[in-house]
Motif scaffolding. Structure first.
Motif, short mmCIF file in Angstrom:
data_model
loop_
_atom_site.label_atom_id
_atom_site.label_comp_id
_atom_site.label_asym_id
_atom_site.label_seq_id
_atom_site.Cartn_x
_atom_site.Cartn_y
_atom_site.Cartn_z
N TYR A 281 51.05 23.19 47.28
CA TYR A 281 51.88 22.12 46.72
C TYR A 281 52.24 21.10 47.80
CZ TYR A 281 56.02 20.00 44.41
OH TYR A 281 56.92 19.13 43.87
N TYR A 282 52.73 21.58 48.95
CA TYR A 282 53.19 20.67 50.00
C TYR A 282 52.05 20.18 50.90
CZ TYR A 282 57.93 22.25 48.83
OH TYR A 282 59.10 22.54 48.18
N HIS A 283 51.27 21.12 51.42
CA HIS A 283 50.34 20.77 52.50
C HIS A 283 48.98 20.27 52.01
CE1 HIS A 283 53.18 21.79 55.57
NE2 HIS A 283 53.47 22.90 54.91
N GLN A 284 48.37 20.98 51.04
CA GLN A 284 47.13 20.47 50.46
C GLN A 284 47.43 19.45 49.35
OE1 GLN A 284 47.40 23.76 51.28
NE2 GLN A 284 45.73 24.01 52.75
N ASP A 285 48.72 19.27 49.03
CA ASP A 285 49.19 18.25 48.08
C ASP A 285 48.49 18.37 46.72
OD1 ASP A 285 51.03 16.12 47.59
OD2 ASP A 285 49.36 14.71 47.63
N ILE A 286 48.48 19.58 46.17
CA ILE A 286 47.84 19.82 44.87
C ILE A 286 48.78 19.39 43.75
CG2 ILE A 286 46.86 21.58 43.34
CD1 ILE A 286 46.18 23.19 45.94
N HIS A 287 48.23 18.59 42.83
CA HIS A 287 48.99 18.08 41.69
C HIS A 287 48.41 18.64 40.38
CE1 HIS A 287 51.21 14.75 43.81
NE2 HIS A 287 50.28 15.04 44.70
N LYS A 288 49.18 18.49 39.32
CA LYS A 288 48.75 18.89 37.99
C LYS A 288 47.39 18.25 37.66
CE LYS A 288 50.11 18.70 33.15
NZ LYS A 288 51.17 18.53 32.17
N ASN A 289 46.48 19.09 37.14
CA ASN A 289 45.13 18.67 36.71
C ASN A 289 44.22 18.20 37.85
OD1 ASN A 289 45.84 19.39 34.12
ND2 ASN A 289 46.46 17.33 33.54
N ASP A 290 44.60 18.49 39.11
CA ASP A 290 43.66 18.33 40.22
C ASP A 290 42.56 19.38 40.07
OD1 ASP A 290 44.87 16.20 41.43
OD2 ASP A 290 45.74 17.30 43.11
N VAL A 291 41.50 19.22 40.85
CA VAL A 291 40.38 20.18 40.83
C VAL A 291 40.23 20.72 42.25
CG1 VAL A 291 37.93 20.52 40.38
CG2 VAL A 291 39.25 18.94 38.93
N VAL A 292 40.48 22.03 42.40
CA VAL A 292 40.50 22.65 43.73
C VAL A 292 39.29 23.56 43.90
CG1 VAL A 292 41.87 24.04 45.33
CG2 VAL A 292 43.04 22.60 43.64
N CYS A 293 38.49 23.26 44.92
CA CYS A 293 37.28 24.04 45.20
C CYS A 293 37.35 24.58 46.63
CB CYS A 293 36.06 23.13 45.04
SG CYS A 293 34.48 23.96 45.40
N TRP A 294 37.19 25.89 46.78
CA TRP A 294 37.17 26.48 48.12
C TRP A 294 36.22 27.68 48.07
CZ3 TRP A 294 42.00 25.65 51.45
CH2 TRP A 294 41.70 25.88 52.80
N LYS A 314 49.16 24.12 38.29
CA LYS A 314 48.57 23.53 37.07
C LYS A 314 47.29 22.74 37.36
CE LYS A 314 53.08 23.10 34.72
NZ LYS A 314 54.02 23.21 35.82
N ALA A 315 46.56 23.17 38.39
CA ALA A 315 45.28 22.54 38.73
C ALA A 315 44.14 23.43 38.25
CB ALA A 315 45.20 22.33 40.24
N SER A 316 42.92 22.89 38.25
CA SER A 316 41.73 23.66 37.87
C SER A 316 41.10 24.29 39.10
CB SER A 316 40.68 22.75 37.22
OG SER A 316 41.24 21.99 36.20
N ILE A 317 40.59 25.51 38.93
CA ILE A 317 39.80 26.16 39.99
C ILE A 317 38.34 25.77 39.76
CG2 ILE A 317 39.09 28.37 40.98
CD1 ILE A 317 41.56 29.64 39.61
N ALA A 318 37.66 25.30 40.81
CA ALA A 318 36.24 24.96 40.70
C ALA A 318 35.41 26.00 41.44
CB ALA A 318 35.98 23.57 41.28
N LEU A 319 34.50 26.68 40.71
CA LEU A 319 33.70 27.77 41.28
C LEU A 319 32.22 27.45 41.16
CD1 LEU A 319 35.55 30.78 39.55
CD2 LEU A 319 35.96 29.90 41.85
N TYR A 320 31.53 27.43 42.29
CA TYR A 320 30.07 27.28 42.28
C TYR A 320 29.47 28.62 42.66
CZ TYR A 320 25.36 25.73 43.30
OH TYR A 320 23.99 25.61 43.29
N TYR A 321 28.54 29.13 41.84
CA TYR A 321 28.05 30.49 42.04
C TYR A 321 26.94 30.61 43.09
CZ TYR A 321 30.54 31.86 37.71
OH TYR A 321 31.50 32.12 36.75
N GLY A 322 26.35 29.49 43.49
CA GLY A 322 25.31 29.54 44.52
C GLY A 322 25.89 29.44 45.91
#
Length: 604
Positions: A281-294, A314-322
């Motif tokens: 919330y504070y440091h990566q500054d994630i907001h509602k409906n952002d898309v977070v990929c790691w 309230k953000a989306s998790i983005a997952l790439y399987y490759g």
């Protein structure tokens, strides 16, 4: 010192989550706000729990109780909750997970659909006869199913034991023996390009308990008689009453390297994810409906971090399987409109050398975050330009912290490969070898901090983190093992480890674990493993010194044997760079190997 390459605009500052809090409490300068956050921890964490809208079934009587000492701080005292309820507070039809299987198209699943799958799994666990407190293991890649299984176990009050899919059967078995889960979830195979690597077979070879298998391959294969496929296991029932627990109930067990060779089994409680979500919330500054990929795995703390930091915010998790190193991943980042992309520096090194990501439009990215290894400024500057000059939030912490102790922010100038701030709500001190405050030395945390572990399953927690630590201004300090340097401008640079742990490929491992494997080779009398940071910065490389047992095996064969042994018995991600014969290992008067001296020797 590296020059500033990114400065936040007025618009970026004023739209940040940090700024909202600064405004609320009347601060104009970030540094003053950070000082306030540690001088007024109760107020800060109380406000943070409110900001994150943490759902409590019963309210707390105090945000933190230190009556049993700061080392036994009790957060959300007397409350009742299940942290999974805080992960489902967006609108039903908002996207919870965006995912893409290799060679297939992008898919999205709404919060409502994810919750339905979570409930089916939770009911399936109860149908097996499992009850609250029974442990469940996961050994699989970071997929939609892995996220749903993870949340389902916690929702049902069953702690999740997470084991990275890269581990060998031997390493899996060690972790299963420590935690004794009733069931384990895995996949049939792990797809890597054209290759299919066995995963279920590794779990069977590890003498795993009843196994629930997700089928991804067209190949037919037989299960052990007690094992079932996920389709058979899944309940048709899509409602499930969350199991409400005390804040200190264990929700997950993660493993970190121990300096004794055995991995430390670190429990997370319902309050640990609040630290993960708070940093997001504070440091990566994630907001509602952002898309977070790691790109990560549930077996490493960034896997659970990704789940909680995304969903609670309230953000989306983005997952790439490759694999995250080829152009298909870059296409996924573009198509998923990722807003926060997490990396380990090794990825960036590869992207820069291959130039494979330069063809994509990554302008949706608002910031990057980098963890797991020491980064190189040239590579981080390159990364920033891939998204038209966006900041890199350097982030360092630990499994036993639930997040970071040092990081960057989007409200301060961003200088590649440096940390601009201690994490909000937490504080540390740097001490030299005589326990005096210094600008370059060993880091000690100042508890209490939300997220800090209080127990270990297989070690004495006090002995590991607090025994014989120095006091600072009368305060008890907590050992962590990192060395840092504070620069003239107040920013920080990582200086590696003081203990025998090392980061290889973003994974923490102890020297002793590597030496135990090397010492079994016929030509080795004894050995010392060290991680060496390149002079120009960047990820550490693995170097092993050894004293010879007389042998006719040539140098090339020795290197190959050592390399294969580490790969097969520990982890294929641990790459050996150098194997060096030495007449005698340098030791202290108490017979401890002086690995620091070997590091100095290697860099000459």
């Amino acid at each position: 010192m590296d020059k500033t390459v990114w400065k936040p605009s007025k618009r970026i500052i004023e739209s940040s989550n940090i700024y909202k809090m600064m405004q609320h409490y009347g601060f104009d300068e970030y540094k003053d706000f950070w000082k306030w956050s540690v001088a007024n921890k109760e107020t800060f964490w109380e406000a943070t729990v409110k900001n994150l809208e943490i759902k409590l079934a019963q309210n707390y009587t105090s945000i933190v109780d230190t009556s049993k000492g700061v080392e036994n701080a009790a957060w959300l005292k007397n409350s009742k909750l299940n942290i999974v309820d805080s992960c489902f507070q967006n609108e039903d039809n908002e996207t919870a997970v965006i995912f893409q299987e290799e060679g297939k198209s992008l898919q999205k699943i709404t919060q409502k659909e994810l919750l339905k799958l979570v409930n089916q799994i939770a009911n399936g666990l109860q149908d097996l006869g499992l009850k609250e407190g029974d442990k469940i293991a996961i050994n699989m890649p970071m997929t939609l199913e892995a996220v749903a299984i993870y949340l389902a176990g916690i929702k049902a009050g069953m702690p999740i034991v997470t084991i990275a899919d890269s581990f060998t059967p031997n390493e899996i078995e060690i972790r299963l023996n420590i935690t004794k889960p009733k069931v384990i979830f895995t996949q049939d195979v792990l797809k890597r390009g054209e290759k299919e690597l066995p995963l279920y077979q590794k779990v069977v070879d590890a003498n795993a308990p009843k196994t629930i298998v997700i089928k991804t391959s067209k190949e037919k294969f037989d299960l052990r008689k007690e094992d079932v496929f996920l389709d058979t296991f899944l309940s048709s029932k899509t409602d499930f009453n969350t199991v409400i627990q005390n804040p200190e109930a264990i929700i997950t067990v993660l493993f970190s390297s121990g300096t004794t060779g055995a991995p430390k089994a670190i429990p997370w409680t319902h309050t640990t994810p609040i630290k993960s979500a708070s940093d997001g919330y504070y440091h990566q500054d994630i907001h509602k409906n952002d898309v977070v990929c790691w790109p990560t795995n549930l077996g490493w703390m960034m896997g659970p971090w990704l789940v909680f930091a995304s969903l609670i915010n309230k953000a989306s998790i983005a997952l790439y399987y490759g694999t995250p190193t080829d152009a298909n991943f870059g296409q996924f980042v573009q198509d998923a409109k990722v807003t926060m992309l997490g990396v380990i520096p090794s990825f960036v090194k590869y992207w820069q050398s291959s130039k494979c990501m330069e063809q994509f439009n990554w302008n949706a990215i608002q910031c990057y975050s980098s963890t797991g290894e020491v980064s190189n400024p040239l590579e981080m500057n390159y990364l920033m330009q891939l998204a038209n000059n966006k900041p890199v939030i350097e982030y360092c912490g630990g499994t036993e912290i639930g997040g970071g102790y040092i990081t960057s922010t989007v409200v301060q100038p961003n200088i590649a490969s440096t940390f601009s701030s201690q994490a909000l709500g937490g504080e540390f001190i740097l001490l030299d070898e005589t326990n005096n405050k210094t600008k370059k030395g060993e880091l000690f945390l100042i508890p209490p901090i939300m997220g800090l572990s209080n127990t270990l399953l297989n070690s004495n927690h006090y002995d590991v983190y607090y025994k014989n630590t120095p006091k600072y201004e009368g305060k008890l300090l907590r050992r962590h093992g990192d060395q840092l340097e504070q620069l003239e401008n107040g920013y920080y640079k990582m200086q590696g480890r003081v203990d025998d742990a090392m980061n290889l490929g973003g994974i923490k491992v102890s020297s002793i674990q590597i030496e135990a494997v090397i010492n079994k080779l016929s030509f080795v009398k004894e050995s010392a493993a060290i991680a060496v940071a390149p002079k120009e910065g960047g990820p550490s490389v693995l170097v092993v010194y050894y004293v010879e047992n007389s042998s006719k095996i040539n140098v090339e064969e020795r290197f190959q044997q050592a390399k294969d042994s580490i790969k097969n018995k520990l982890n294929p991600l641990f790459k050996l760079t150098d194997l060096i014969k030495i007449e005698i290992l340098p030791r202290t008067a108490s017979n401890k190997v002086m690995r620091r001296k070997l590091r100095e020797e290697y860099l000459k």
